[in-house]
Design an enzyme around this catalytic site. Structure first.
Site, PDB file in Angstrom:
ATOM      1  N   GLY A   1       3.129  -4.902   5.452  1.00 57.41           N
ATOM      2  CA  GLY A   1       4.596  -5.023   4.893  1.00 57.41           C
ATOM      3  C   GLY A   1       5.191  -6.025   5.501  1.00 57.41           C
TER       4      GLY A   1
ATOM      5  N   ILE B   1      -5.791  -2.357   1.302  1.00 61.61           N
ATOM      6  CA  ILE B   1      -5.553  -1.067   1.849  1.00 61.61           C
ATOM      7  C   ILE B   1      -6.227   0.092   0.779  1.00 61.61           C
ATOM      8  CG2 ILE B   1      -4.132   0.706   2.714  1.00 61.61           C
ATOM      9  CD1 ILE B   1      -2.565  -1.593   4.266  1.00 61.61           C
TER      10      ILE B   1
ATOM     11  N   ARG C   1       0.430  -3.708  -9.546  1.00 63.69           N
ATOM     12  CA  ARG C   1       1.428  -4.181 -10.438  1.00 63.69           C
ATOM     13  C   ARG C   1       1.005  -4.528 -11.920  1.00 63.69           C
ATOM     14  NH1 ARG C   1       4.245  -9.008  -7.629  1.00 63.69           N
ATOM     15  NH2 ARG C   1       2.047  -9.822  -7.737  1.00 63.69           N
TER      16      ARG C   1
ATOM     17  N   ARG D   1      -5.908  -5.199 -14.023  1.00 65.04           N
ATOM     18  CA  ARG D   1      -7.190  -6.342 -13.616  1.00 65.04           C
ATOM     19  C   ARG D   1      -8.548  -5.159 -13.516  1.00 65.04           C
ATOM     20  NH1 ARG D   1      -4.595  -5.503  -8.453  1.00 65.04           N
ATOM     21  NH2 ARG D   1      -6.238  -4.840  -6.829  1.00 65.04           N
TER      22      ARG D   1
ATOM     23  N   ARG E   1       5.662   3.014   2.536  1.00 65.58           N
ATOM     24  CA  ARG E   1       6.810   3.099   3.329  1.00 65.58           C
ATOM     25  C   ARG E   1       7.745   4.200   2.872  1.00 65.58           C
ATOM     26  NH1 ARG E   1       4.759  -0.334   6.004  1.00 65.58           N
ATOM     27  NH2 ARG E   1       5.549  -2.109   6.938  1.00 65.58           N
TER      28      ARG E   1
ATOM     29  N   HIS F   1       4.236   7.924  11.632  1.00 63.87           N
ATOM     30  CA  HIS F   1       4.114   6.345  11.301  1.00 63.87           C
ATOM     31  C   HIS F   1       2.945   5.556  12.187  1.00 63.87           C
ATOM     32  CE1 HIS F   1       5.857   2.363   9.366  1.00 63.87           C
ATOM     33  NE2 HIS F   1       4.635   2.303   9.395  1.00 63.87           N
TER      34      HIS F   1
ATOM     35  N   GLY G   1      -0.373   4.728  10.975  1.00 61.20           N
ATOM     36  CA  GLY G   1      -1.437   4.201  10.441  1.00 61.20           C
ATOM     37  C   GLY G   1      -1.979   3.049  10.722  1.00 61.20           C
TER      38      GLY G   1
END
Length: 317
Positions: free
Chosen positions: A72, A148, A169, A172, A228, A275, A277
Protein backbone atom coordinates in the site's frame (compact mmCIF):
# COMPACT_ATOMS: atom_id res chain seq x y z
CA UNK A 1 26.23 8.95 -10.63
CA UNK A 2 26.40 11.21 -7.61
CA UNK A 3 23.23 11.07 -5.53
CA UNK A 4 22.15 10.26 -2.01
CA UNK A 5 20.05 7.17 -1.43
CA UNK A 6 18.27 6.83 1.92
CA UNK A 7 17.73 3.23 3.02
CA UNK A 8 15.94 1.88 6.13
CA UNK A 9 18.17 -1.22 6.00
CA UNK A 10 21.92 -0.83 6.58
CA UNK A 11 23.41 -0.71 3.06
CA UNK A 12 26.23 -3.10 3.94
CA UNK A 13 23.59 -5.76 4.62
CA UNK A 14 22.05 -5.52 1.14
CA UNK A 15 23.83 -7.68 -1.41
CA UNK A 16 24.19 -6.31 -4.93
CA UNK A 17 23.79 -2.57 -4.42
CA UNK A 18 25.32 -0.73 -7.38
CA UNK A 19 28.33 1.54 -7.08
CA UNK A 20 27.85 5.28 -7.42
CA UNK A 21 25.24 6.59 -5.00
CA UNK A 22 26.06 7.69 -1.48
CA UNK A 23 24.03 5.34 0.69
CA UNK A 24 22.57 6.77 3.90
CA UNK A 25 20.94 4.61 6.56
CA UNK A 26 17.78 6.12 8.03
CA UNK A 27 14.99 4.17 9.68
CA UNK A 28 12.90 6.97 11.09
CA UNK A 29 15.25 8.31 13.77
CA UNK A 30 14.89 11.92 14.90
CA UNK A 31 18.17 13.01 13.28
CA UNK A 32 18.54 12.75 9.52
CA UNK A 33 21.66 11.03 8.15
CA UNK A 34 22.38 13.87 5.70
CA UNK A 35 20.75 16.90 4.13
CA UNK A 36 17.38 15.72 2.72
CA UNK A 37 17.83 18.18 -0.17
CA UNK A 38 20.52 15.89 -1.61
CA UNK A 39 18.40 12.73 -1.56
CA UNK A 40 17.48 11.40 -4.99
CA UNK A 41 16.10 7.96 -4.02
CA UNK A 42 14.15 7.62 -0.77
CA UNK A 43 13.10 4.26 0.66
CA UNK A 44 10.37 4.88 3.24
CA UNK A 45 10.96 3.23 6.64
CA UNK A 46 8.83 0.12 7.01
CA UNK A 47 6.13 -0.30 9.68
CA UNK A 48 6.57 3.23 11.04
CA UNK A 49 3.81 5.77 11.65
CA UNK A 50 2.87 7.71 8.48
CA UNK A 51 4.17 10.99 9.92
CA UNK A 52 7.62 9.41 10.38
CA UNK A 53 8.01 8.40 6.75
CA UNK A 54 6.51 11.65 5.49
CA UNK A 55 8.70 13.92 7.64
CA UNK A 56 11.71 14.40 5.31
CA UNK A 57 9.74 14.56 2.06
CA UNK A 58 9.03 18.29 2.03
CA UNK A 59 12.79 19.00 2.20
CA UNK A 60 13.76 16.52 -0.54
CA UNK A 61 14.05 19.02 -3.38
CA UNK A 62 16.23 16.75 -5.54
CA UNK A 63 14.08 13.67 -5.15
CA UNK A 64 13.46 11.40 -8.14
CA UNK A 65 12.08 8.20 -6.58
CA UNK A 66 10.06 7.29 -3.49
CA UNK A 67 10.12 3.54 -2.85
CA UNK A 68 7.82 2.01 -0.25
CA UNK A 69 8.46 -1.36 1.33
CA UNK A 70 4.73 -1.99 1.59
CA UNK A 71 2.18 -2.94 -1.02
CA UNK A 72 0.00 0.00 0.00
CA UNK A 73 0.97 3.63 -0.56
CA UNK A 74 -1.69 5.34 1.56
CA UNK A 75 0.86 6.16 4.29
CA UNK A 76 2.89 8.41 1.95
CA UNK A 77 0.27 9.70 -0.49
CA UNK A 78 -0.78 12.69 1.69
CA UNK A 79 2.76 14.13 1.46
CA UNK A 80 3.19 13.81 -2.30
CA UNK A 81 1.90 17.32 -2.90
CA UNK A 82 5.09 18.73 -1.38
CA UNK A 83 7.30 16.98 -3.96
CA UNK A 84 8.61 18.42 -7.23
CA UNK A 85 7.04 17.20 -10.48
CA UNK A 86 8.36 13.99 -12.00
CA UNK A 87 8.98 12.01 -8.79
CA UNK A 88 8.08 8.34 -9.28
CA UNK A 89 6.34 6.48 -6.46
CA UNK A 90 6.98 2.73 -6.44
CA UNK A 91 5.46 0.11 -4.18
CA UNK A 92 6.79 -3.25 -2.96
CA UNK A 93 4.90 -5.60 -5.24
CA UNK A 94 6.63 -8.97 -4.98
CA UNK A 95 7.75 -8.52 -1.36
CA UNK A 96 4.64 -9.30 0.71
CA UNK A 97 2.68 -11.82 -1.33
CA UNK A 98 4.00 -14.94 0.41
CA UNK A 99 3.67 -13.60 3.96
CA UNK A 100 0.27 -12.00 3.50
CA UNK A 101 -1.16 -15.03 1.73
CA UNK A 102 0.13 -17.28 4.52
CA UNK A 103 -1.53 -15.15 7.17
CA UNK A 104 -4.77 -14.99 5.19
CA UNK A 105 -5.02 -18.78 5.12
CA UNK A 106 -4.08 -18.88 8.80
CA UNK A 107 -6.92 -16.50 9.68
CA UNK A 108 -9.43 -18.36 7.52
CA UNK A 109 -8.57 -21.79 8.90
CA UNK A 110 -8.25 -20.62 12.50
CA UNK A 111 -11.62 -18.89 12.34
CA UNK A 112 -13.49 -21.72 10.66
CA UNK A 113 -11.99 -24.46 12.81
CA UNK A 114 -12.38 -22.54 16.08
CA UNK A 115 -8.72 -22.25 17.03
CA UNK A 116 -9.24 -19.15 19.24
CA UNK A 117 -11.81 -21.13 21.27
CA UNK A 118 -9.34 -24.00 21.63
CA UNK A 119 -6.62 -21.66 22.90
CA UNK A 120 -8.98 -20.17 25.50
CA UNK A 121 -10.12 -23.64 26.49
CA UNK A 122 -6.48 -24.73 26.88
CA UNK A 123 -5.90 -21.79 29.24
CA UNK A 124 -8.81 -23.11 31.31
CA UNK A 125 -7.65 -26.73 31.08
CA UNK A 126 -10.88 -27.64 29.26
CA UNK A 127 -11.22 -30.27 26.51
CA UNK A 128 -13.47 -28.49 23.98
CA UNK A 129 -14.72 -30.87 21.30
CA UNK A 130 -17.43 -30.30 18.75
CA UNK A 131 -18.26 -30.06 15.07
CA UNK A 132 -16.63 -27.20 13.13
CA UNK A 133 -16.85 -25.90 9.54
CA UNK A 134 -14.12 -26.90 7.08
CA UNK A 135 -12.64 -24.75 4.32
CA UNK A 136 -13.22 -27.63 1.89
CA UNK A 137 -16.31 -27.15 -0.30
CA UNK A 138 -16.64 -23.46 0.58
CA UNK A 139 -17.17 -20.65 -1.92
CA UNK A 140 -14.48 -17.98 -1.50
CA UNK A 141 -14.63 -14.43 -2.84
CA UNK A 142 -11.37 -12.45 -3.16
CA UNK A 143 -11.96 -8.69 -3.35
CA UNK A 144 -8.85 -6.96 -4.72
CA UNK A 145 -7.36 -9.47 -7.12
CA UNK A 146 -3.82 -8.22 -7.60
CA UNK A 147 -0.59 -10.04 -6.87
CA UNK A 148 -1.55 -10.69 -3.24
CA UNK A 149 -5.01 -11.88 -4.21
CA UNK A 150 -3.47 -14.25 -6.74
CA UNK A 151 -1.03 -15.57 -4.12
CA UNK A 152 -3.97 -16.20 -1.77
CA UNK A 153 -5.73 -18.22 -4.46
CA UNK A 154 -2.53 -20.24 -5.01
CA UNK A 155 -2.80 -21.36 -1.40
CA UNK A 156 -6.55 -21.91 -1.43
CA UNK A 157 -6.51 -24.44 -4.26
CA UNK A 158 -5.08 -27.41 -2.28
CA UNK A 159 -7.86 -27.02 0.32
CA UNK A 160 -10.51 -28.26 -2.12
CA UNK A 161 -12.64 -25.13 -2.06
CA UNK A 162 -15.75 -25.33 -4.20
CA UNK A 163 -15.15 -22.07 -6.03
CA UNK A 164 -13.00 -18.96 -5.98
CA UNK A 165 -14.56 -15.77 -7.35
CA UNK A 166 -12.29 -12.81 -8.06
CA UNK A 167 -13.06 -9.09 -8.04
CA UNK A 168 -10.87 -6.17 -9.11
CA UNK A 169 -11.39 -2.65 -10.37
CA UNK A 170 -12.13 -3.80 -13.92
CA UNK A 171 -12.90 -7.02 -15.79
CA UNK A 172 -10.11 -9.22 -17.10
CA UNK A 173 -9.29 -12.87 -17.62
CA UNK A 174 -6.59 -14.96 -15.98
CA UNK A 175 -5.36 -18.51 -16.42
CA UNK A 176 -7.72 -19.49 -13.59
CA UNK A 177 -10.76 -17.69 -14.95
CA UNK A 178 -12.52 -14.36 -15.01
CA UNK A 179 -11.85 -11.44 -12.70
CA UNK A 180 -15.13 -9.63 -12.16
CA UNK A 181 -15.38 -5.84 -12.06
CA UNK A 182 -16.27 -4.29 -8.74
CA UNK A 183 -19.68 -3.35 -10.14
CA UNK A 184 -20.61 -7.06 -9.97
CA UNK A 185 -19.72 -7.34 -6.28
CA UNK A 186 -23.32 -7.06 -4.99
CA UNK A 187 -24.32 -10.13 -7.02
CA UNK A 188 -21.31 -12.17 -5.87
CA UNK A 189 -21.47 -11.47 -2.13
CA UNK A 190 -24.56 -13.63 -1.35
CA UNK A 191 -22.84 -16.71 -2.82
CA UNK A 192 -19.65 -16.49 -0.74
CA UNK A 193 -18.96 -18.42 2.46
CA UNK A 194 -15.65 -16.56 2.92
CA UNK A 195 -15.01 -12.99 1.71
CA UNK A 196 -11.34 -11.93 1.67
CA UNK A 197 -10.48 -8.23 1.37
CA UNK A 198 -7.00 -7.50 -0.01
CA UNK A 199 -7.67 -4.34 -1.97
CA UNK A 200 -5.61 -1.12 -1.71
CA UNK A 201 -7.07 1.70 0.35
CA UNK A 202 -8.06 4.62 -1.86
CA UNK A 203 -11.04 6.88 -2.43
CA UNK A 204 -12.98 4.10 -4.17
CA UNK A 205 -12.36 1.44 -1.49
CA UNK A 206 -12.65 3.56 1.66
CA UNK A 207 -15.63 2.08 3.53
CA UNK A 208 -16.22 -0.47 0.76
CA UNK A 209 -17.44 -3.08 3.25
CA UNK A 210 -20.25 -0.90 4.58
CA UNK A 211 -23.66 -1.86 5.96
CA UNK A 212 -25.01 -2.63 2.50
CA UNK A 213 -22.01 -4.78 1.58
CA UNK A 214 -22.23 -6.73 4.83
CA UNK A 215 -26.01 -7.16 4.56
CA UNK A 216 -25.52 -8.92 1.22
CA UNK A 217 -23.20 -11.52 2.76
CA UNK A 218 -24.90 -14.81 3.56
CA UNK A 219 -25.76 -15.78 7.10
CA UNK A 220 -22.76 -17.35 8.83
CA UNK A 221 -20.23 -16.04 6.31
CA UNK A 222 -16.69 -15.08 7.34
CA UNK A 223 -15.18 -11.69 6.45
CA UNK A 224 -11.36 -11.60 6.35
CA UNK A 225 -9.58 -8.24 6.08
CA UNK A 226 -5.86 -8.22 5.21
CA UNK A 227 -6.14 -4.95 3.27
CA UNK A 228 -6.46 -1.78 5.37
CA UNK A 229 -8.76 -1.09 8.28
CA UNK A 230 -10.49 1.74 6.44
CA UNK A 231 -11.85 -0.64 3.80
CA UNK A 232 -14.37 -1.83 6.41
CA UNK A 233 -17.00 0.27 8.19
CA UNK A 234 -16.22 -0.78 11.76
CA UNK A 235 -19.60 0.18 13.24
CA UNK A 236 -21.47 -1.69 10.51
CA UNK A 237 -19.29 -4.76 11.08
CA UNK A 238 -19.83 -4.61 14.84
CA UNK A 239 -23.59 -4.61 14.27
CA UNK A 240 -23.31 -7.84 12.26
CA UNK A 241 -20.87 -9.47 14.68
CA UNK A 242 -22.91 -8.63 17.75
CA UNK A 243 -26.04 -10.03 16.12
CA UNK A 244 -24.15 -13.28 15.49
CA UNK A 245 -24.97 -13.24 11.77
CA UNK A 246 -21.38 -12.87 10.51
CA UNK A 247 -17.91 -13.71 11.77
CA UNK A 248 -14.66 -11.90 10.98
CA UNK A 249 -10.89 -12.26 11.00
CA UNK A 250 -9.09 -8.91 10.93
CA UNK A 251 -5.38 -8.28 10.51
CA UNK A 252 -6.15 -4.57 10.10
CA UNK A 253 -8.67 -2.42 11.92
CA UNK A 254 -10.11 1.07 12.00
CA UNK A 255 -8.92 2.55 14.32
CA UNK A 256 -5.42 1.07 14.31
CA UNK A 257 -3.81 0.14 16.57
CA UNK A 258 -7.02 -1.04 18.18
CA UNK A 259 -7.21 0.76 21.53
CA UNK A 260 -7.90 -1.00 24.84
CA UNK A 261 -11.59 -1.34 25.53
CA UNK A 262 -12.66 -1.17 21.89
CA UNK A 263 -15.72 -3.32 21.14
CA UNK A 264 -13.89 -5.29 18.47
CA UNK A 265 -11.72 -6.91 21.15
CA UNK A 266 -14.71 -8.61 22.73
CA UNK A 267 -17.21 -8.88 19.85
CA UNK A 268 -18.38 -12.45 19.31
CA UNK A 269 -16.98 -14.37 16.37
CA UNK A 270 -14.01 -12.10 15.64
CA UNK A 271 -10.31 -12.95 15.50
CA UNK A 272 -7.92 -9.97 15.57
CA UNK A 273 -4.24 -10.09 14.62
CA UNK A 274 -2.13 -6.90 15.03
CA UNK A 275 -1.32 -6.03 11.38
CA UNK A 276 1.26 -8.80 10.95
CA UNK A 277 0.58 -9.81 7.35
CA UNK A 278 3.91 -8.51 6.08
CA UNK A 279 6.53 -8.52 8.85
CA UNK A 280 7.87 -12.08 8.79
CA UNK A 281 11.18 -13.77 8.07
CA UNK A 282 10.20 -13.69 4.38
CA UNK A 283 10.28 -9.87 4.31
CA UNK A 284 13.99 -9.02 4.45
CA UNK A 285 15.32 -11.20 1.62
CA UNK A 286 12.55 -10.11 -0.73
CA UNK A 287 12.87 -6.45 0.24
CA UNK A 288 16.64 -6.53 -0.24
CA UNK A 289 16.31 -8.14 -3.68
CA UNK A 290 13.78 -5.50 -4.70
CA UNK A 291 15.96 -2.62 -3.51
CA UNK A 292 19.11 -3.96 -5.22
CA UNK A 293 17.21 -4.39 -8.48
CA UNK A 294 15.50 -1.00 -8.31
CA UNK A 295 18.74 0.80 -7.55
CA UNK A 296 20.57 -0.95 -10.39
CA UNK A 297 17.79 0.25 -12.68
CA UNK A 298 17.97 3.74 -11.19
CA UNK A 299 21.74 4.02 -11.62
CA UNK A 300 21.58 2.70 -15.20
CA UNK A 301 18.57 4.89 -16.05
CA UNK A 302 16.45 1.85 -16.87
CA UNK A 303 12.67 1.63 -16.27
CA UNK A 304 11.82 1.07 -12.62
CA UNK A 305 9.49 -1.65 -11.42
CA UNK A 306 6.17 -1.08 -9.65
CA UNK A 307 5.71 2.59 -10.58
CA UNK A 308 2.31 3.53 -9.13
CA UNK A 309 2.28 7.23 -10.06
CA UNK A 310 4.45 10.16 -11.07
CA UNK A 311 3.99 13.50 -9.37
CA UNK A 312 2.83 16.43 -11.46
CA UNK A 313 1.15 14.36 -14.17
CA UNK A 314 -2.53 15.01 -14.90
CA UNK A 315 -3.52 11.34 -14.51
CA UNK A 316 -1.14 10.54 -11.64
CA UNK A 317 0.38 7.76 -13.75
Amino acid sequence: MSADVWLPIPPQEIEGLPQGPAYRFWNGEQDFPADPAHCAFYVVPYMKAPEVGQRPLSAMSSLEVVQTLSAGIDHVEPALGSLPPGVRLCNARGVHEASTAELTLTLVLASLRGVPDFVRAQDRGEWLGGFRPALADKNVLIVGYGSIGSAIEDRLVPFEVARVARVARSWRTTARGAVHPIAELPALLPEADVVILCTPLNETTLGLADAGFLARMKDGALLVNVARGGVVDTEALLTELESGRLTAALDVTDPEPLPPGHRLWTAPGVLVSPHVGGPTSAFRPRAERLLADQLRRFVNREPLRNVILTTGTPTGA
